[in-house]
Design a protein around this motif. Sequence first.
Motif, PDB file in Angstrom:
ATOM      1  N   VAL A   1       3.133  -3.785   4.758  1.00 33.85           N
ATOM      2  CA  VAL A   1       2.489  -4.085   3.429  1.00 33.85           C
ATOM      3  C   VAL A   1       2.366  -5.505   3.177  1.00 33.85           C
ATOM      4  CG1 VAL A   1       2.385  -3.801   1.090  1.00 33.85           C
ATOM      5  CG2 VAL A   1       2.874  -1.723   2.430  1.00 33.85           C
ATOM      6  N   THR A   2       3.306  -6.303   3.349  1.00 32.53           N
ATOM      7  CA  THR A   2       3.343  -7.689   3.159  1.00 32.53           C
ATOM      8  C   THR A   2       2.354  -8.382   4.117  1.00 32.53           C
ATOM      9  OG1 THR A   2       5.774  -7.527   2.310  1.00 32.53           O
ATOM     10  CG2 THR A   2       4.898  -9.809   3.075  1.00 32.53           C
ATOM     11  N   MET A   3       2.493  -8.136   5.441  1.00 24.19           N
ATOM     12  CA  MET A   3       1.389  -8.578   6.177  1.00 24.19           C
ATOM     13  C   MET A   3      -0.042  -8.329   5.960  1.00 24.19           C
ATOM     14  SD  MET A   3       3.622  -8.399   9.982  1.00 24.19           S
ATOM     15  CE  MET A   3       2.117  -8.996  10.975  1.00 24.19           C
ATOM     16  N   ALA A   4      -0.031  -7.107   5.486  1.00 25.25           N
ATOM     17  CA  ALA A   4      -1.446  -6.749   5.226  1.00 25.25           C
ATOM     18  C   ALA A   4      -1.953  -7.586   4.070  1.00 25.25           C
ATOM     19  CB  ALA A   4      -1.465  -5.109   4.896  1.00 25.25           C
ATOM     20  N   LYS A   5      -1.175  -7.675   2.923  1.00 28.89           N
ATOM     21  CA  LYS A   5      -1.619  -8.553   1.735  1.00 28.89           C
ATOM     22  C   LYS A   5      -1.960  -9.896   2.070  1.00 28.89           C
ATOM     23  CE  LYS A   5       1.055  -7.949  -1.877  1.00 28.89           C
ATOM     24  NZ  LYS A   5       2.171  -8.166  -2.862  1.00 28.89           N
ATOM     25  N   LYS A   6      -1.380 -10.474   2.953  1.00 30.21           N
ATOM     26  CA  LYS A   6      -1.571 -11.813   3.529  1.00 30.21           C
ATOM     27  C   LYS A   6      -2.877 -11.852   4.122  1.00 30.21           C
ATOM     28  CE  LYS A   6       3.108 -13.612   3.173  1.00 30.21           C
ATOM     29  NZ  LYS A   6       4.262 -14.200   4.087  1.00 30.21           N
ATOM     30  N   ASN A   7      -3.026 -11.097   4.973  1.00 31.24           N
ATOM     31  CA  ASN A   7      -4.305 -11.042   6.095  1.00 31.24           C
ATOM     32  C   ASN A   7      -5.317 -10.512   5.416  1.00 31.24           C
ATOM     33  OD1 ASN A   7      -2.655 -11.888   7.924  1.00 31.24           O
ATOM     34  ND2 ASN A   7      -1.964 -10.002   8.779  1.00 31.24           N
ATOM     35  N   PHE A   8      -5.366  -9.394   4.466  1.00 32.70           N
ATOM     36  CA  PHE A   8      -6.784  -8.900   3.974  1.00 32.70           C
ATOM     37  C   PHE A   8      -6.865  -9.473   2.559  1.00 32.70           C
ATOM     38  CE2 PHE A   8      -5.172  -6.152   7.480  1.00 32.70           C
ATOM     39  CZ  PHE A   8      -6.132  -6.142   8.259  1.00 32.70           C
ATOM     40  N   GLY A   9      -6.007 -10.105   2.224  1.00 31.05           N
ATOM     41  CA  GLY A   9      -6.107 -10.686   0.664  1.00 31.05           C
ATOM     42  C   GLY A   9      -5.985  -9.449  -0.450  1.00 31.05           C
ATOM     43  N   ILE A  10      -5.261  -8.622  -0.252  1.00 29.59           N
ATOM     44  CA  ILE A  10      -5.016  -7.381  -1.169  1.00 29.59           C
ATOM     45  C   ILE A  10      -4.731  -8.058  -2.508  1.00 29.59           C
ATOM     46  CG2 ILE A  10      -3.953  -5.042  -1.847  1.00 29.59           C
ATOM     47  CD1 ILE A  10      -3.664  -4.877   1.380  1.00 29.59           C
ATOM     48  N   ASN A  11      -5.312  -7.526  -3.580  1.00 32.24           N
ATOM     49  CA  ASN A  11      -4.919  -8.072  -4.893  1.00 32.24           C
ATOM     50  C   ASN A  11      -3.651  -7.453  -5.217  1.00 32.24           C
ATOM     51  OD1 ASN A  11      -4.896  -8.217  -8.011  1.00 32.24           O
ATOM     52  ND2 ASN A  11      -7.127  -7.886  -7.847  1.00 32.24           N
ATOM     53  N   HIS A  12      -2.983  -8.720  -6.056  1.00 31.47           N
ATOM     54  CA  HIS A  12      -1.501  -8.209  -6.503  1.00 31.47           C
ATOM     55  C   HIS A  12      -1.278  -7.227  -7.469  1.00 31.47           C
ATOM     56  CE1 HIS A  12       0.181 -11.920  -4.532  1.00 31.47           C
ATOM     57  NE2 HIS A  12      -0.885 -12.431  -4.565  1.00 31.47           N
ATOM     58  N   GLU A  13      -2.560  -6.785  -8.158  1.00 25.08           N
ATOM     59  CA  GLU A  13      -2.443  -5.577  -9.060  1.00 25.08           C
ATOM     60  C   GLU A  13      -1.792  -4.265  -8.404  1.00 25.08           C
ATOM     61  OE1 GLU A  13      -6.241  -5.159 -11.066  1.00 25.08           O
ATOM     62  OE2 GLU A  13      -6.092  -7.026 -11.970  1.00 25.08           O
ATOM     63  N   TYR A  14      -2.049  -4.411  -7.130  1.00 25.76           N
ATOM     64  CA  TYR A  14      -1.824  -2.865  -6.340  1.00 25.76           C
ATOM     65  C   TYR A  14      -0.442  -3.223  -5.801  1.00 25.76           C
ATOM     66  CZ  TYR A  14      -6.663  -2.104  -6.589  1.00 25.76           C
ATOM     67  OH  TYR A  14      -8.155  -1.947  -6.684  1.00 25.76           O
ATOM     68  N   SER A  15       0.396  -4.180  -5.972  1.00 24.87           N
ATOM     69  CA  SER A  15       1.838  -4.524  -5.359  1.00 24.87           C
ATOM     70  C   SER A  15       2.717  -3.493  -5.786  1.00 24.87           C
ATOM     71  CB  SER A  15       2.284  -5.929  -5.822  1.00 24.87           C
ATOM     72  OG  SER A  15       1.582  -6.912  -5.455  1.00 24.87           O
ATOM     73  N   PHE A  16       2.482  -3.118  -7.113  1.00 23.49           N
ATOM     74  CA  PHE A  16       3.450  -2.216  -7.641  1.00 23.49           C
ATOM     75  C   PHE A  16       3.350  -0.627  -6.885  1.00 23.49           C
ATOM     76  CE2 PHE A  16       4.727   1.209 -10.614  1.00 23.49           C
ATOM     77  CZ  PHE A  16       6.069   0.847 -10.810  1.00 23.49           C
ATOM     78  N   LEU A  17       1.926  -0.650  -6.831  1.00 19.05           N
ATOM     79  CA  LEU A  17       1.686   0.879  -6.302  1.00 19.05           C
ATOM     80  C   LEU A  17       1.945   0.722  -4.712  1.00 19.05           C
ATOM     81  CD1 LEU A  17       0.033   3.599  -6.177  1.00 19.05           C
ATOM     82  CD2 LEU A  17      -1.819   2.241  -5.683  1.00 19.05           C
ATOM     83  N   MET A  18       1.895  -0.300  -3.983  1.00 22.00           N
ATOM     84  CA  MET A  18       2.239  -0.292  -2.611  1.00 22.00           C
ATOM     85  C   MET A  18       3.579  -0.307  -2.496  1.00 22.00           C
ATOM     86  SD  MET A  18      -0.550  -3.126  -1.497  1.00 22.00           S
ATOM     87  CE  MET A  18      -0.445  -3.163   0.138  1.00 22.00           C
TER      88      MET A  18
END
Length: 264
Positions: free
Chosen positions: A87-104
């Motif tokens: 998940v951490t790598m996906a957030k960095k590589n795909f620019g996932i919004n931080h709003e979804y961090s808690f859900l992830m």
Amino acid sequence: MGCSLRSILAHYLGVRHLRFSIMFESTQNILEKTEGYILNLPSDNKLWSLFTRYIVFPLKYLWLGLGEFLKPASLWAVIAFLLMIAVTMAKKNFGINHEYSFLMINFCIYFPMILVIFAVPSTYSYFGVSSAHVKKTTQIIEAEGIDSIDKVELLEENIEKIYDRVCSRVSFYKWLVGASWTLYVVVFNFELRFLMKSSGQSIKDAISENMLTFFLVLFSAIGALLLVVGYKKASDLLIKSIEFGCVEQKYKLLKMPNKQINKD
């Protein structure tokens, strides 16, 4: 005729007594040798075995049981950790919004938990027994002269009685831990009331003053319960190894070409 009949009966009873005495000793030997194999400790040297059986075996036995009990938690931790990395790598590589961090994060915690809780039976239903355990236990059974299905069934009866005794002890330990915790809660409640009446303390102050003792007793009770569960898990592994070994021995006897499976 009467004298002859009494002699025959006496001889028969003597043979039967000898037979069951030998079966009892064989059961003891099988149990001790299986314990030694599972715990990876020698049981042949009598003097050393006496020391290890009462000093070393119990510690390794509890450690083995706790390991079996914590295997699902360990699997959950590994899967959750790997998902966290992904998940951490996906957030960095795909620019996932931080709003979804808690859900992830919740997904990484609860999804592995579902996988562990609802694991398929083939991954947990053998009580921690492996093929190596069964093979070695079968060799131990053969070495004790359990060479017929009748003898295997007698061994199974003895093992069943031993397992009943183990379960009885585990039930007593659980009852003891539960009763001790219940008694402490009752005493704790009376102590709070006494402090509030005698010194005029508020309920918050009274609880704060005794909080350390409360948590010490709580964690002691949880630790004691974990030891009991670990003991039960280790006992399951031991007894089920012998039971699976008995089934394996029956299977080998049934495959014998001469089919003399009831020969004593």
